[in-house]
Scaffold this motif. Structure first.
Motif, PDB file in Angstrom:
ATOM      1  N   UNK A 211      59.465 -10.587  79.576  1.00  0.00           N
ATOM      2  CA  UNK A 211      59.500 -11.411  79.538  1.00  0.00           C
ATOM      3  C   UNK A 211      59.040 -12.615  79.380  1.00  0.00           C
ATOM      4  N   UNK A 212      58.834 -13.985  79.124  1.00  0.00           N
ATOM      5  CA  UNK A 212      57.466 -14.604  78.501  1.00  0.00           C
ATOM      6  C   UNK A 212      56.462 -15.356  79.729  1.00  0.00           C
ATOM      7  N   UNK A 213      55.338 -15.451  80.092  1.00  0.00           N
ATOM      8  CA  UNK A 213      54.908 -15.762  80.569  1.00  0.00           C
ATOM      9  C   UNK A 213      53.925 -17.142  80.679  1.00  0.00           C
ATOM     10  N   UNK A 214      52.893 -17.519  81.827  1.00  0.00           N
ATOM     11  CA  UNK A 214      52.597 -18.087  81.901  1.00  0.00           C
ATOM     12  C   UNK A 214      51.407 -18.609  82.710  1.00  0.00           C
ATOM     13  N   UNK A 215      50.193 -18.420  81.940  1.00  0.00           N
ATOM     14  CA  UNK A 215      49.189 -18.623  83.302  1.00  0.00           C
ATOM     15  C   UNK A 215      48.040 -19.373  83.057  1.00  0.00           C
ATOM     16  N   UNK A 233      50.191 -16.737  87.437  1.00  0.00           N
ATOM     17  CA  UNK A 233      50.785 -16.775  86.459  1.00  0.00           C
ATOM     18  C   UNK A 233      52.581 -16.871  86.689  1.00  0.00           C
ATOM     19  N   UNK A 234      52.985 -16.552  86.036  1.00  0.00           N
ATOM     20  CA  UNK A 234      54.391 -16.700  86.225  1.00  0.00           C
ATOM     21  C   UNK A 234      55.182 -16.517  84.895  1.00  0.00           C
ATOM     22  N   UNK A 235      56.595 -15.922  85.672  1.00  0.00           N
ATOM     23  CA  UNK A 235      57.861 -15.592  84.715  1.00  0.00           C
ATOM     24  C   UNK A 235      59.395 -15.956  84.803  1.00  0.00           C
ATOM     25  N   UNK A 236      59.785 -15.761  84.282  1.00  0.00           N
ATOM     26  CA  UNK A 236      59.869 -16.015  82.830  1.00  0.00           C
ATOM     27  C   UNK A 236      59.206 -17.456  82.344  1.00  0.00           C
ATOM     28  N   UNK A 331      66.250 -14.357  88.319  1.00  0.00           N
ATOM     29  CA  UNK A 331      65.010 -15.337  89.580  1.00  0.00           C
ATOM     30  C   UNK A 331      64.130 -15.356  88.787  1.00  0.00           C
ATOM     31  N   UNK A 332      62.749 -15.711  89.254  1.00  0.00           N
ATOM     32  CA  UNK A 332      61.725 -15.759  89.161  1.00  0.00           C
ATOM     33  C   UNK A 332      60.450 -15.132  89.605  1.00  0.00           C
ATOM     34  N   UNK A 333      59.075 -15.009  89.099  1.00  0.00           N
ATOM     35  CA  UNK A 333      57.838 -14.037  89.885  1.00  0.00           C
ATOM     36  C   UNK A 333      56.996 -15.237  89.561  1.00  0.00           C
ATOM     37  N   UNK A 334      56.477 -15.115  90.544  1.00  0.00           N
ATOM     38  CA  UNK A 334      54.700 -16.154  90.770  1.00  0.00           C
ATOM     39  C   UNK A 334      53.536 -15.199  91.198  1.00  0.00           C
ATOM     40  N   UNK A 335      52.785 -15.052  90.444  1.00  0.00           N
ATOM     41  CA  UNK A 335      51.570 -14.404  91.094  1.00  0.00           C
ATOM     42  C   UNK A 335      50.087 -15.433  91.585  1.00  0.00           C
ATOM     43  N   UNK A 336      49.283 -15.664  92.101  1.00  0.00           N
ATOM     44  CA  UNK A 336      48.300 -16.470  93.295  1.00  0.00           C
ATOM     45  C   UNK A 336      47.623 -15.598  93.199  1.00  0.00           C
ATOM     46  N   UNK A 337      46.274 -16.184  92.055  1.00  0.00           N
ATOM     47  CA  UNK A 337      44.298 -15.261  92.668  1.00  0.00           C
ATOM     48  C   UNK A 337      44.120 -15.453  93.357  1.00  0.00           C
TER      49      UNK A 337
END
Ligand code: AMP
Ligand code: GLY
Length: 429
Positions: A211-215, A233-236, A331-337
């Motif tokens: 899946x494409x991601x954007x950071x 970062x998040x995907x897709x 659905x969606x995935x989210x990552x917060x650093x």
């Protein structure tokens, strides 16, 4: 099966975590791993360095490990995959010649030009060609981008707003700022648009995108301030439409793999295309990486339903064409650093991290990037400390959960951006 993962970042924690969800993976060993892999059930850190070829070979034999996954670019560029293959050890990661796609920007640019992969106009110069490099910058004008040829831990690129800045970057690179990596440079046309990452897995014959991601690379809210290794970062990524993914497959991934094969380059691993997507929807490749992205992997893997070991083994055994289509959660995935205060400049380490269990209890998964376990406590040990990740029905849901997780976790001087995913979610009230 037992698997050995080389590396110590958030990417490697996410790989170990995903591998251990598979029924066929019994234990994961991390070399050297971090605080997160130290406390992960069925995961064990080995105190070897990530470039200790011989030590890793010995560990594979001692522990009867069935697969080695090489996370970072440095051991790949040093030829770790070639070495382990000679020892008949199944290894996921390209050969040293394949890793040139990341380890030499001039090589990658020549490759792209040769294959016809869309990329920014550019020219390469050695340190004996400083006059020509300066003349090229004067002729092209600014903004313009100056890149050290070799690996520079993400710091070798200057996006110069003026000709003077570009000339300074040339002098610094040839003056030794990046060591051998900067003895050659690539000067490149400045591209406008939004960046996205498409990671693809390949066995050298077949290539399949994840899946494409954007950071978010900038340290500050509103995407301002110096660049970092990634603040979230998040995907897709909705920016990369299905139609664009098909174009990337046809115009970038498939020709790249076909040409690597024509050159007799063994490439079984991840081909990561860093893309610039113009406001008109044109796609150009900014760079190739020869490994899983960090932090993209932390957002992508929680959505993956196909067991990761099946995918990696299909690449290693060159049976990817036979693998059924990859299965993904909706659905969606989210990552917060969460970073240490001061990063990407100077920062402190050794602070106690609390609240990890509470974050887990509300359904967030915390991938450790810069941490270590000492006397039963998890301590900070890097600039980017944690990637707090959640999946949800949509981006609003995923980000709400990820930020709730972040709020549970404390360490002295912690810093995070509150606007990760601002392009894809509603503002948090
Ligand atoms: P690279 O390591 O080549 O991906 O470059 C690092 C970062 O510099 C990219 O993620 C972009 O934000 C920026 N960059 C690199 N090349 C260009 C370009 N040709 N035009 C605009 N920005 C660029
Ligand atoms: N997220 C950028 C990289 O992995 O290179």
């Amino acid at each position: 099966m037992k698997v050995l993962v080389v590396g110590n970042g958030g990417r490697e924690h996410a790989l170990a975590w995903k591998l251990l969800q598979s029924n066929t993976v019994e234990t994961v060993f991390c070399v050297p791993g971090n605080g997160g892999t130290a406390i992960l059930e069925n995961c064990q850190n080995l105190s070897l360095t990530a470039t200790d070829f011989y030590g890793i070979k010995e560990a594979v034999q001692t522990h009867e490990i069935g697969l080695v996954v090489i996370g970072p670019e440095v051991p790949l560029a040093m030829g770790m995959a070639d070495y382990l293959q000679q020892e008949k050890i199944p290894v996921f990661g390209p050969s040293q010649s394949g890793a040139q796609l990341e380890a030499s920007k001039s090589w990658a640019k020549a490759f792209m030009k040769d294959v016809g992969i869309p990329t920014a106009r550019s020219q390469a110069f050695t340190d004996e060609e400083i006059a020509q490099a300066v003349a090229y910058v004067e002729e092209q004008g600014a903004p313009i981008v100056v890149k050290a040829d070799g690996l520079a831990a993400g710091k070798g690129v200057t996006v110069a707003a003026t000709v003077e800045e570009a000339k300074a970057a040339i002098s610094e690179s040839f003056g030794g700022k990046f060591g051998l990596s900067g003895e050659c440079i690539v000067i490149e046309e400045y591209l406008v648009g939004q960046e996205a990452s498409v990671l693809a897995i390949t066995d050298g014959l077949t290539v399949r995108p994840l899946l494409p991601a954007q950071d978010h690379k900038a340290v500050g809210e509103g995407d301002t301030g110096p660049n970092t290794g990634g603040m979230g970062v998040y995907a897709p990524a909705p920016l990369v439409t299905l139609e664009m993914m098909e174009r990337v497959q046809r115009e970038v991934l498939e020709p790249a793999i076909a040409s690597l094969r024509d050159r007799n380059i063994d490439y079984r691993g991840v081909l990561y295309a860093g893309l610039m997507i113009s406001p008109e929807g044109d796609i150009k490749v900014l760079e190739f990486n020869c490994r899983f992205g960090d932090p993209e992997t932390q957002a992508i893997l929680p959505l993956l339903e196909t067991p990761l070991d099946e995918i990696l083994l299909a690449c290693v055994n060159q049976t990817l064409a036979e693998l059924p289509p990859l299965r993904w959660k909706n659905g969606a995935s989210a990552c917060v650093v969460m970073a240490a205060g001061g990063y990407p400049g100077d920062y402190k380490t050794g602070d106690v991290i609390t609240g990890l269990d509470q974050a887990e209890a509300i359904g967030a998964v915390t991938f450790h990037a810069g941490t270590e376990l000492q006397n039963g406590q998890v301590l900070t040990k890097g600039g980017r400390v944690l990637g707090v990740t959640a999946t949800g029905t949509d981006f609003d849901d995923a980000f709400a959960k990820a930020y709730q997780g972040v709020e549970q976790i404390h360490f002295d001087g912690s810093y995070y951006r509150r606007d990760i995913g601002h392009r894809v979610r509603s503002p948090i009230a």
